[in-house]
Design a protein around this motif. Structure first.
Motif, short mmCIF file in Angstrom:
data_model
loop_
_atom_site.label_atom_id
_atom_site.label_comp_id
_atom_site.label_asym_id
_atom_site.label_seq_id
_atom_site.Cartn_x
_atom_site.Cartn_y
_atom_site.Cartn_z
N THR A 1 94.37 48.71 24.88
CA THR A 1 95.40 49.63 24.45
C THR A 1 96.34 49.92 25.61
O THR A 1 95.89 50.09 26.74
CB THR A 1 94.77 50.97 23.98
N THR A 2 97.62 50.00 25.33
CA THR A 2 98.56 50.44 26.34
C THR A 2 98.36 51.91 26.60
O THR A 2 98.25 52.71 25.67
CB THR A 2 100.01 50.17 25.88
N ILE B 1 97.87 54.00 20.74
CA ILE B 1 98.50 54.16 22.03
C ILE B 1 97.88 55.37 22.71
O ILE B 1 97.50 56.32 22.04
CB ILE B 1 100.04 54.29 21.93
N MET B 2 97.74 55.29 24.03
CA MET B 2 97.19 56.39 24.80
C MET B 2 98.25 56.86 25.79
O MET B 2 99.14 56.08 26.18
CB MET B 2 95.94 55.94 25.56
N VAL C 1 96.43 49.49 31.53
CA VAL C 1 95.80 48.82 30.41
C VAL C 1 94.43 49.45 30.23
O VAL C 1 93.66 49.55 31.18
CB VAL C 1 95.66 47.30 30.65
N SER C 2 94.16 49.92 29.02
CA SER C 2 92.88 50.55 28.72
C SER C 2 92.02 49.56 27.93
O SER C 2 92.48 48.97 26.96
CB SER C 2 93.12 51.81 27.89
N VAL C 3 90.77 49.37 28.37
CA VAL C 3 89.81 48.52 27.67
C VAL C 3 88.67 49.41 27.23
O VAL C 3 88.08 50.13 28.05
CB VAL C 3 89.28 47.39 28.59
N ARG C 4 88.36 49.37 25.94
CA ARG C 4 87.28 50.19 25.39
C ARG C 4 86.24 49.29 24.76
O ARG C 4 86.56 48.31 24.10
CB ARG C 4 87.80 51.13 24.32
N TRP D 1 93.72 49.00 35.53
CA TRP D 1 92.89 48.97 34.34
C TRP D 1 92.04 50.24 34.26
O TRP D 1 91.52 50.69 35.26
CB TRP D 1 91.92 47.79 34.38
N ILE D 2 91.90 50.77 33.04
CA ILE D 2 90.94 51.83 32.73
C ILE D 2 89.92 51.20 31.80
O ILE D 2 90.29 50.62 30.78
CB ILE D 2 91.63 53.01 32.01
#
Length: 153
Positions: free
Chosen positions: A6-7, A63-64, A96-99, A143-144
């Motif tokens: 997610t952006t 979006i975050m 950039v968020s990776v979950r 990155w998160i």
């Protein structure tokens, strides 16, 4: 195993307005949590700013966003991200968020991304997730990585 990216947008005081606008465009559920909700004294200037915000719609849009603390540099070239006094300070406009679903699967991705990276927040349990970490990779991308499940600690 389900992983999503997610952006994650970084604002300077207008994250709430931006997220409300994106919700009006794409629909979905809006979540906003202020710094004051996580223990910042309510009389400090950033207490009402967004530390975690997200719009998630049934159509797949996510979006975050958050408000960068006021003591962060307004711009950086190249953009730098650091942790000071428990807050993430950045001049970058996005991460950039990776979950993922489990701390183990996200941890495995973390271990691979750390090769040549600058660690901002070491991966581990956080106030909001059983796994969270932040790094800037060797190519300059921040990155998160976190676990989507709520932290029950």
């Amino acid at each position: 195993m389900a992983i999503s990216t997610t952006t994650h947008l970084n604002f300077r005081g207008d994250a709430r307005a931006a997220l409300e606008f994106y919700q009006s465009v794409f629909g979905g559920h809006l979540t906003t949590i202020a710094y004051g909700d996580f223990g910042m004294p309510k009389d400090l200037p950033d207490a009402d700013k967004i530390v975690f915000g997200q719009v998630t719609a049934d159509n797949g849009f996510t979006i975050m966003a958050y408000d960068v603390p006021s003591q962060a540099p307004a711009a950086a070239a190249p953009a730098a991200t650091t942790r000071e006094h428990g807050m993430t300070l950045t001049g970058e406009r996005f991460f950039v968020s990776v979950r993922g679903e489990t701390a183990e699967e996200v941890g495995a991705l973390w271990d691979k991304l750390t090769d040549g990276a600058h660690i901002i927040d070491k991966y581990g349990p956080s106030q909001w997730a059983p796994g969270f970490g932040m790094l800037t990779d060797r190519f300059g991308v921040t990155w998160i990585l976190d676990v989507a499940a709520p932290y029950a600690g």
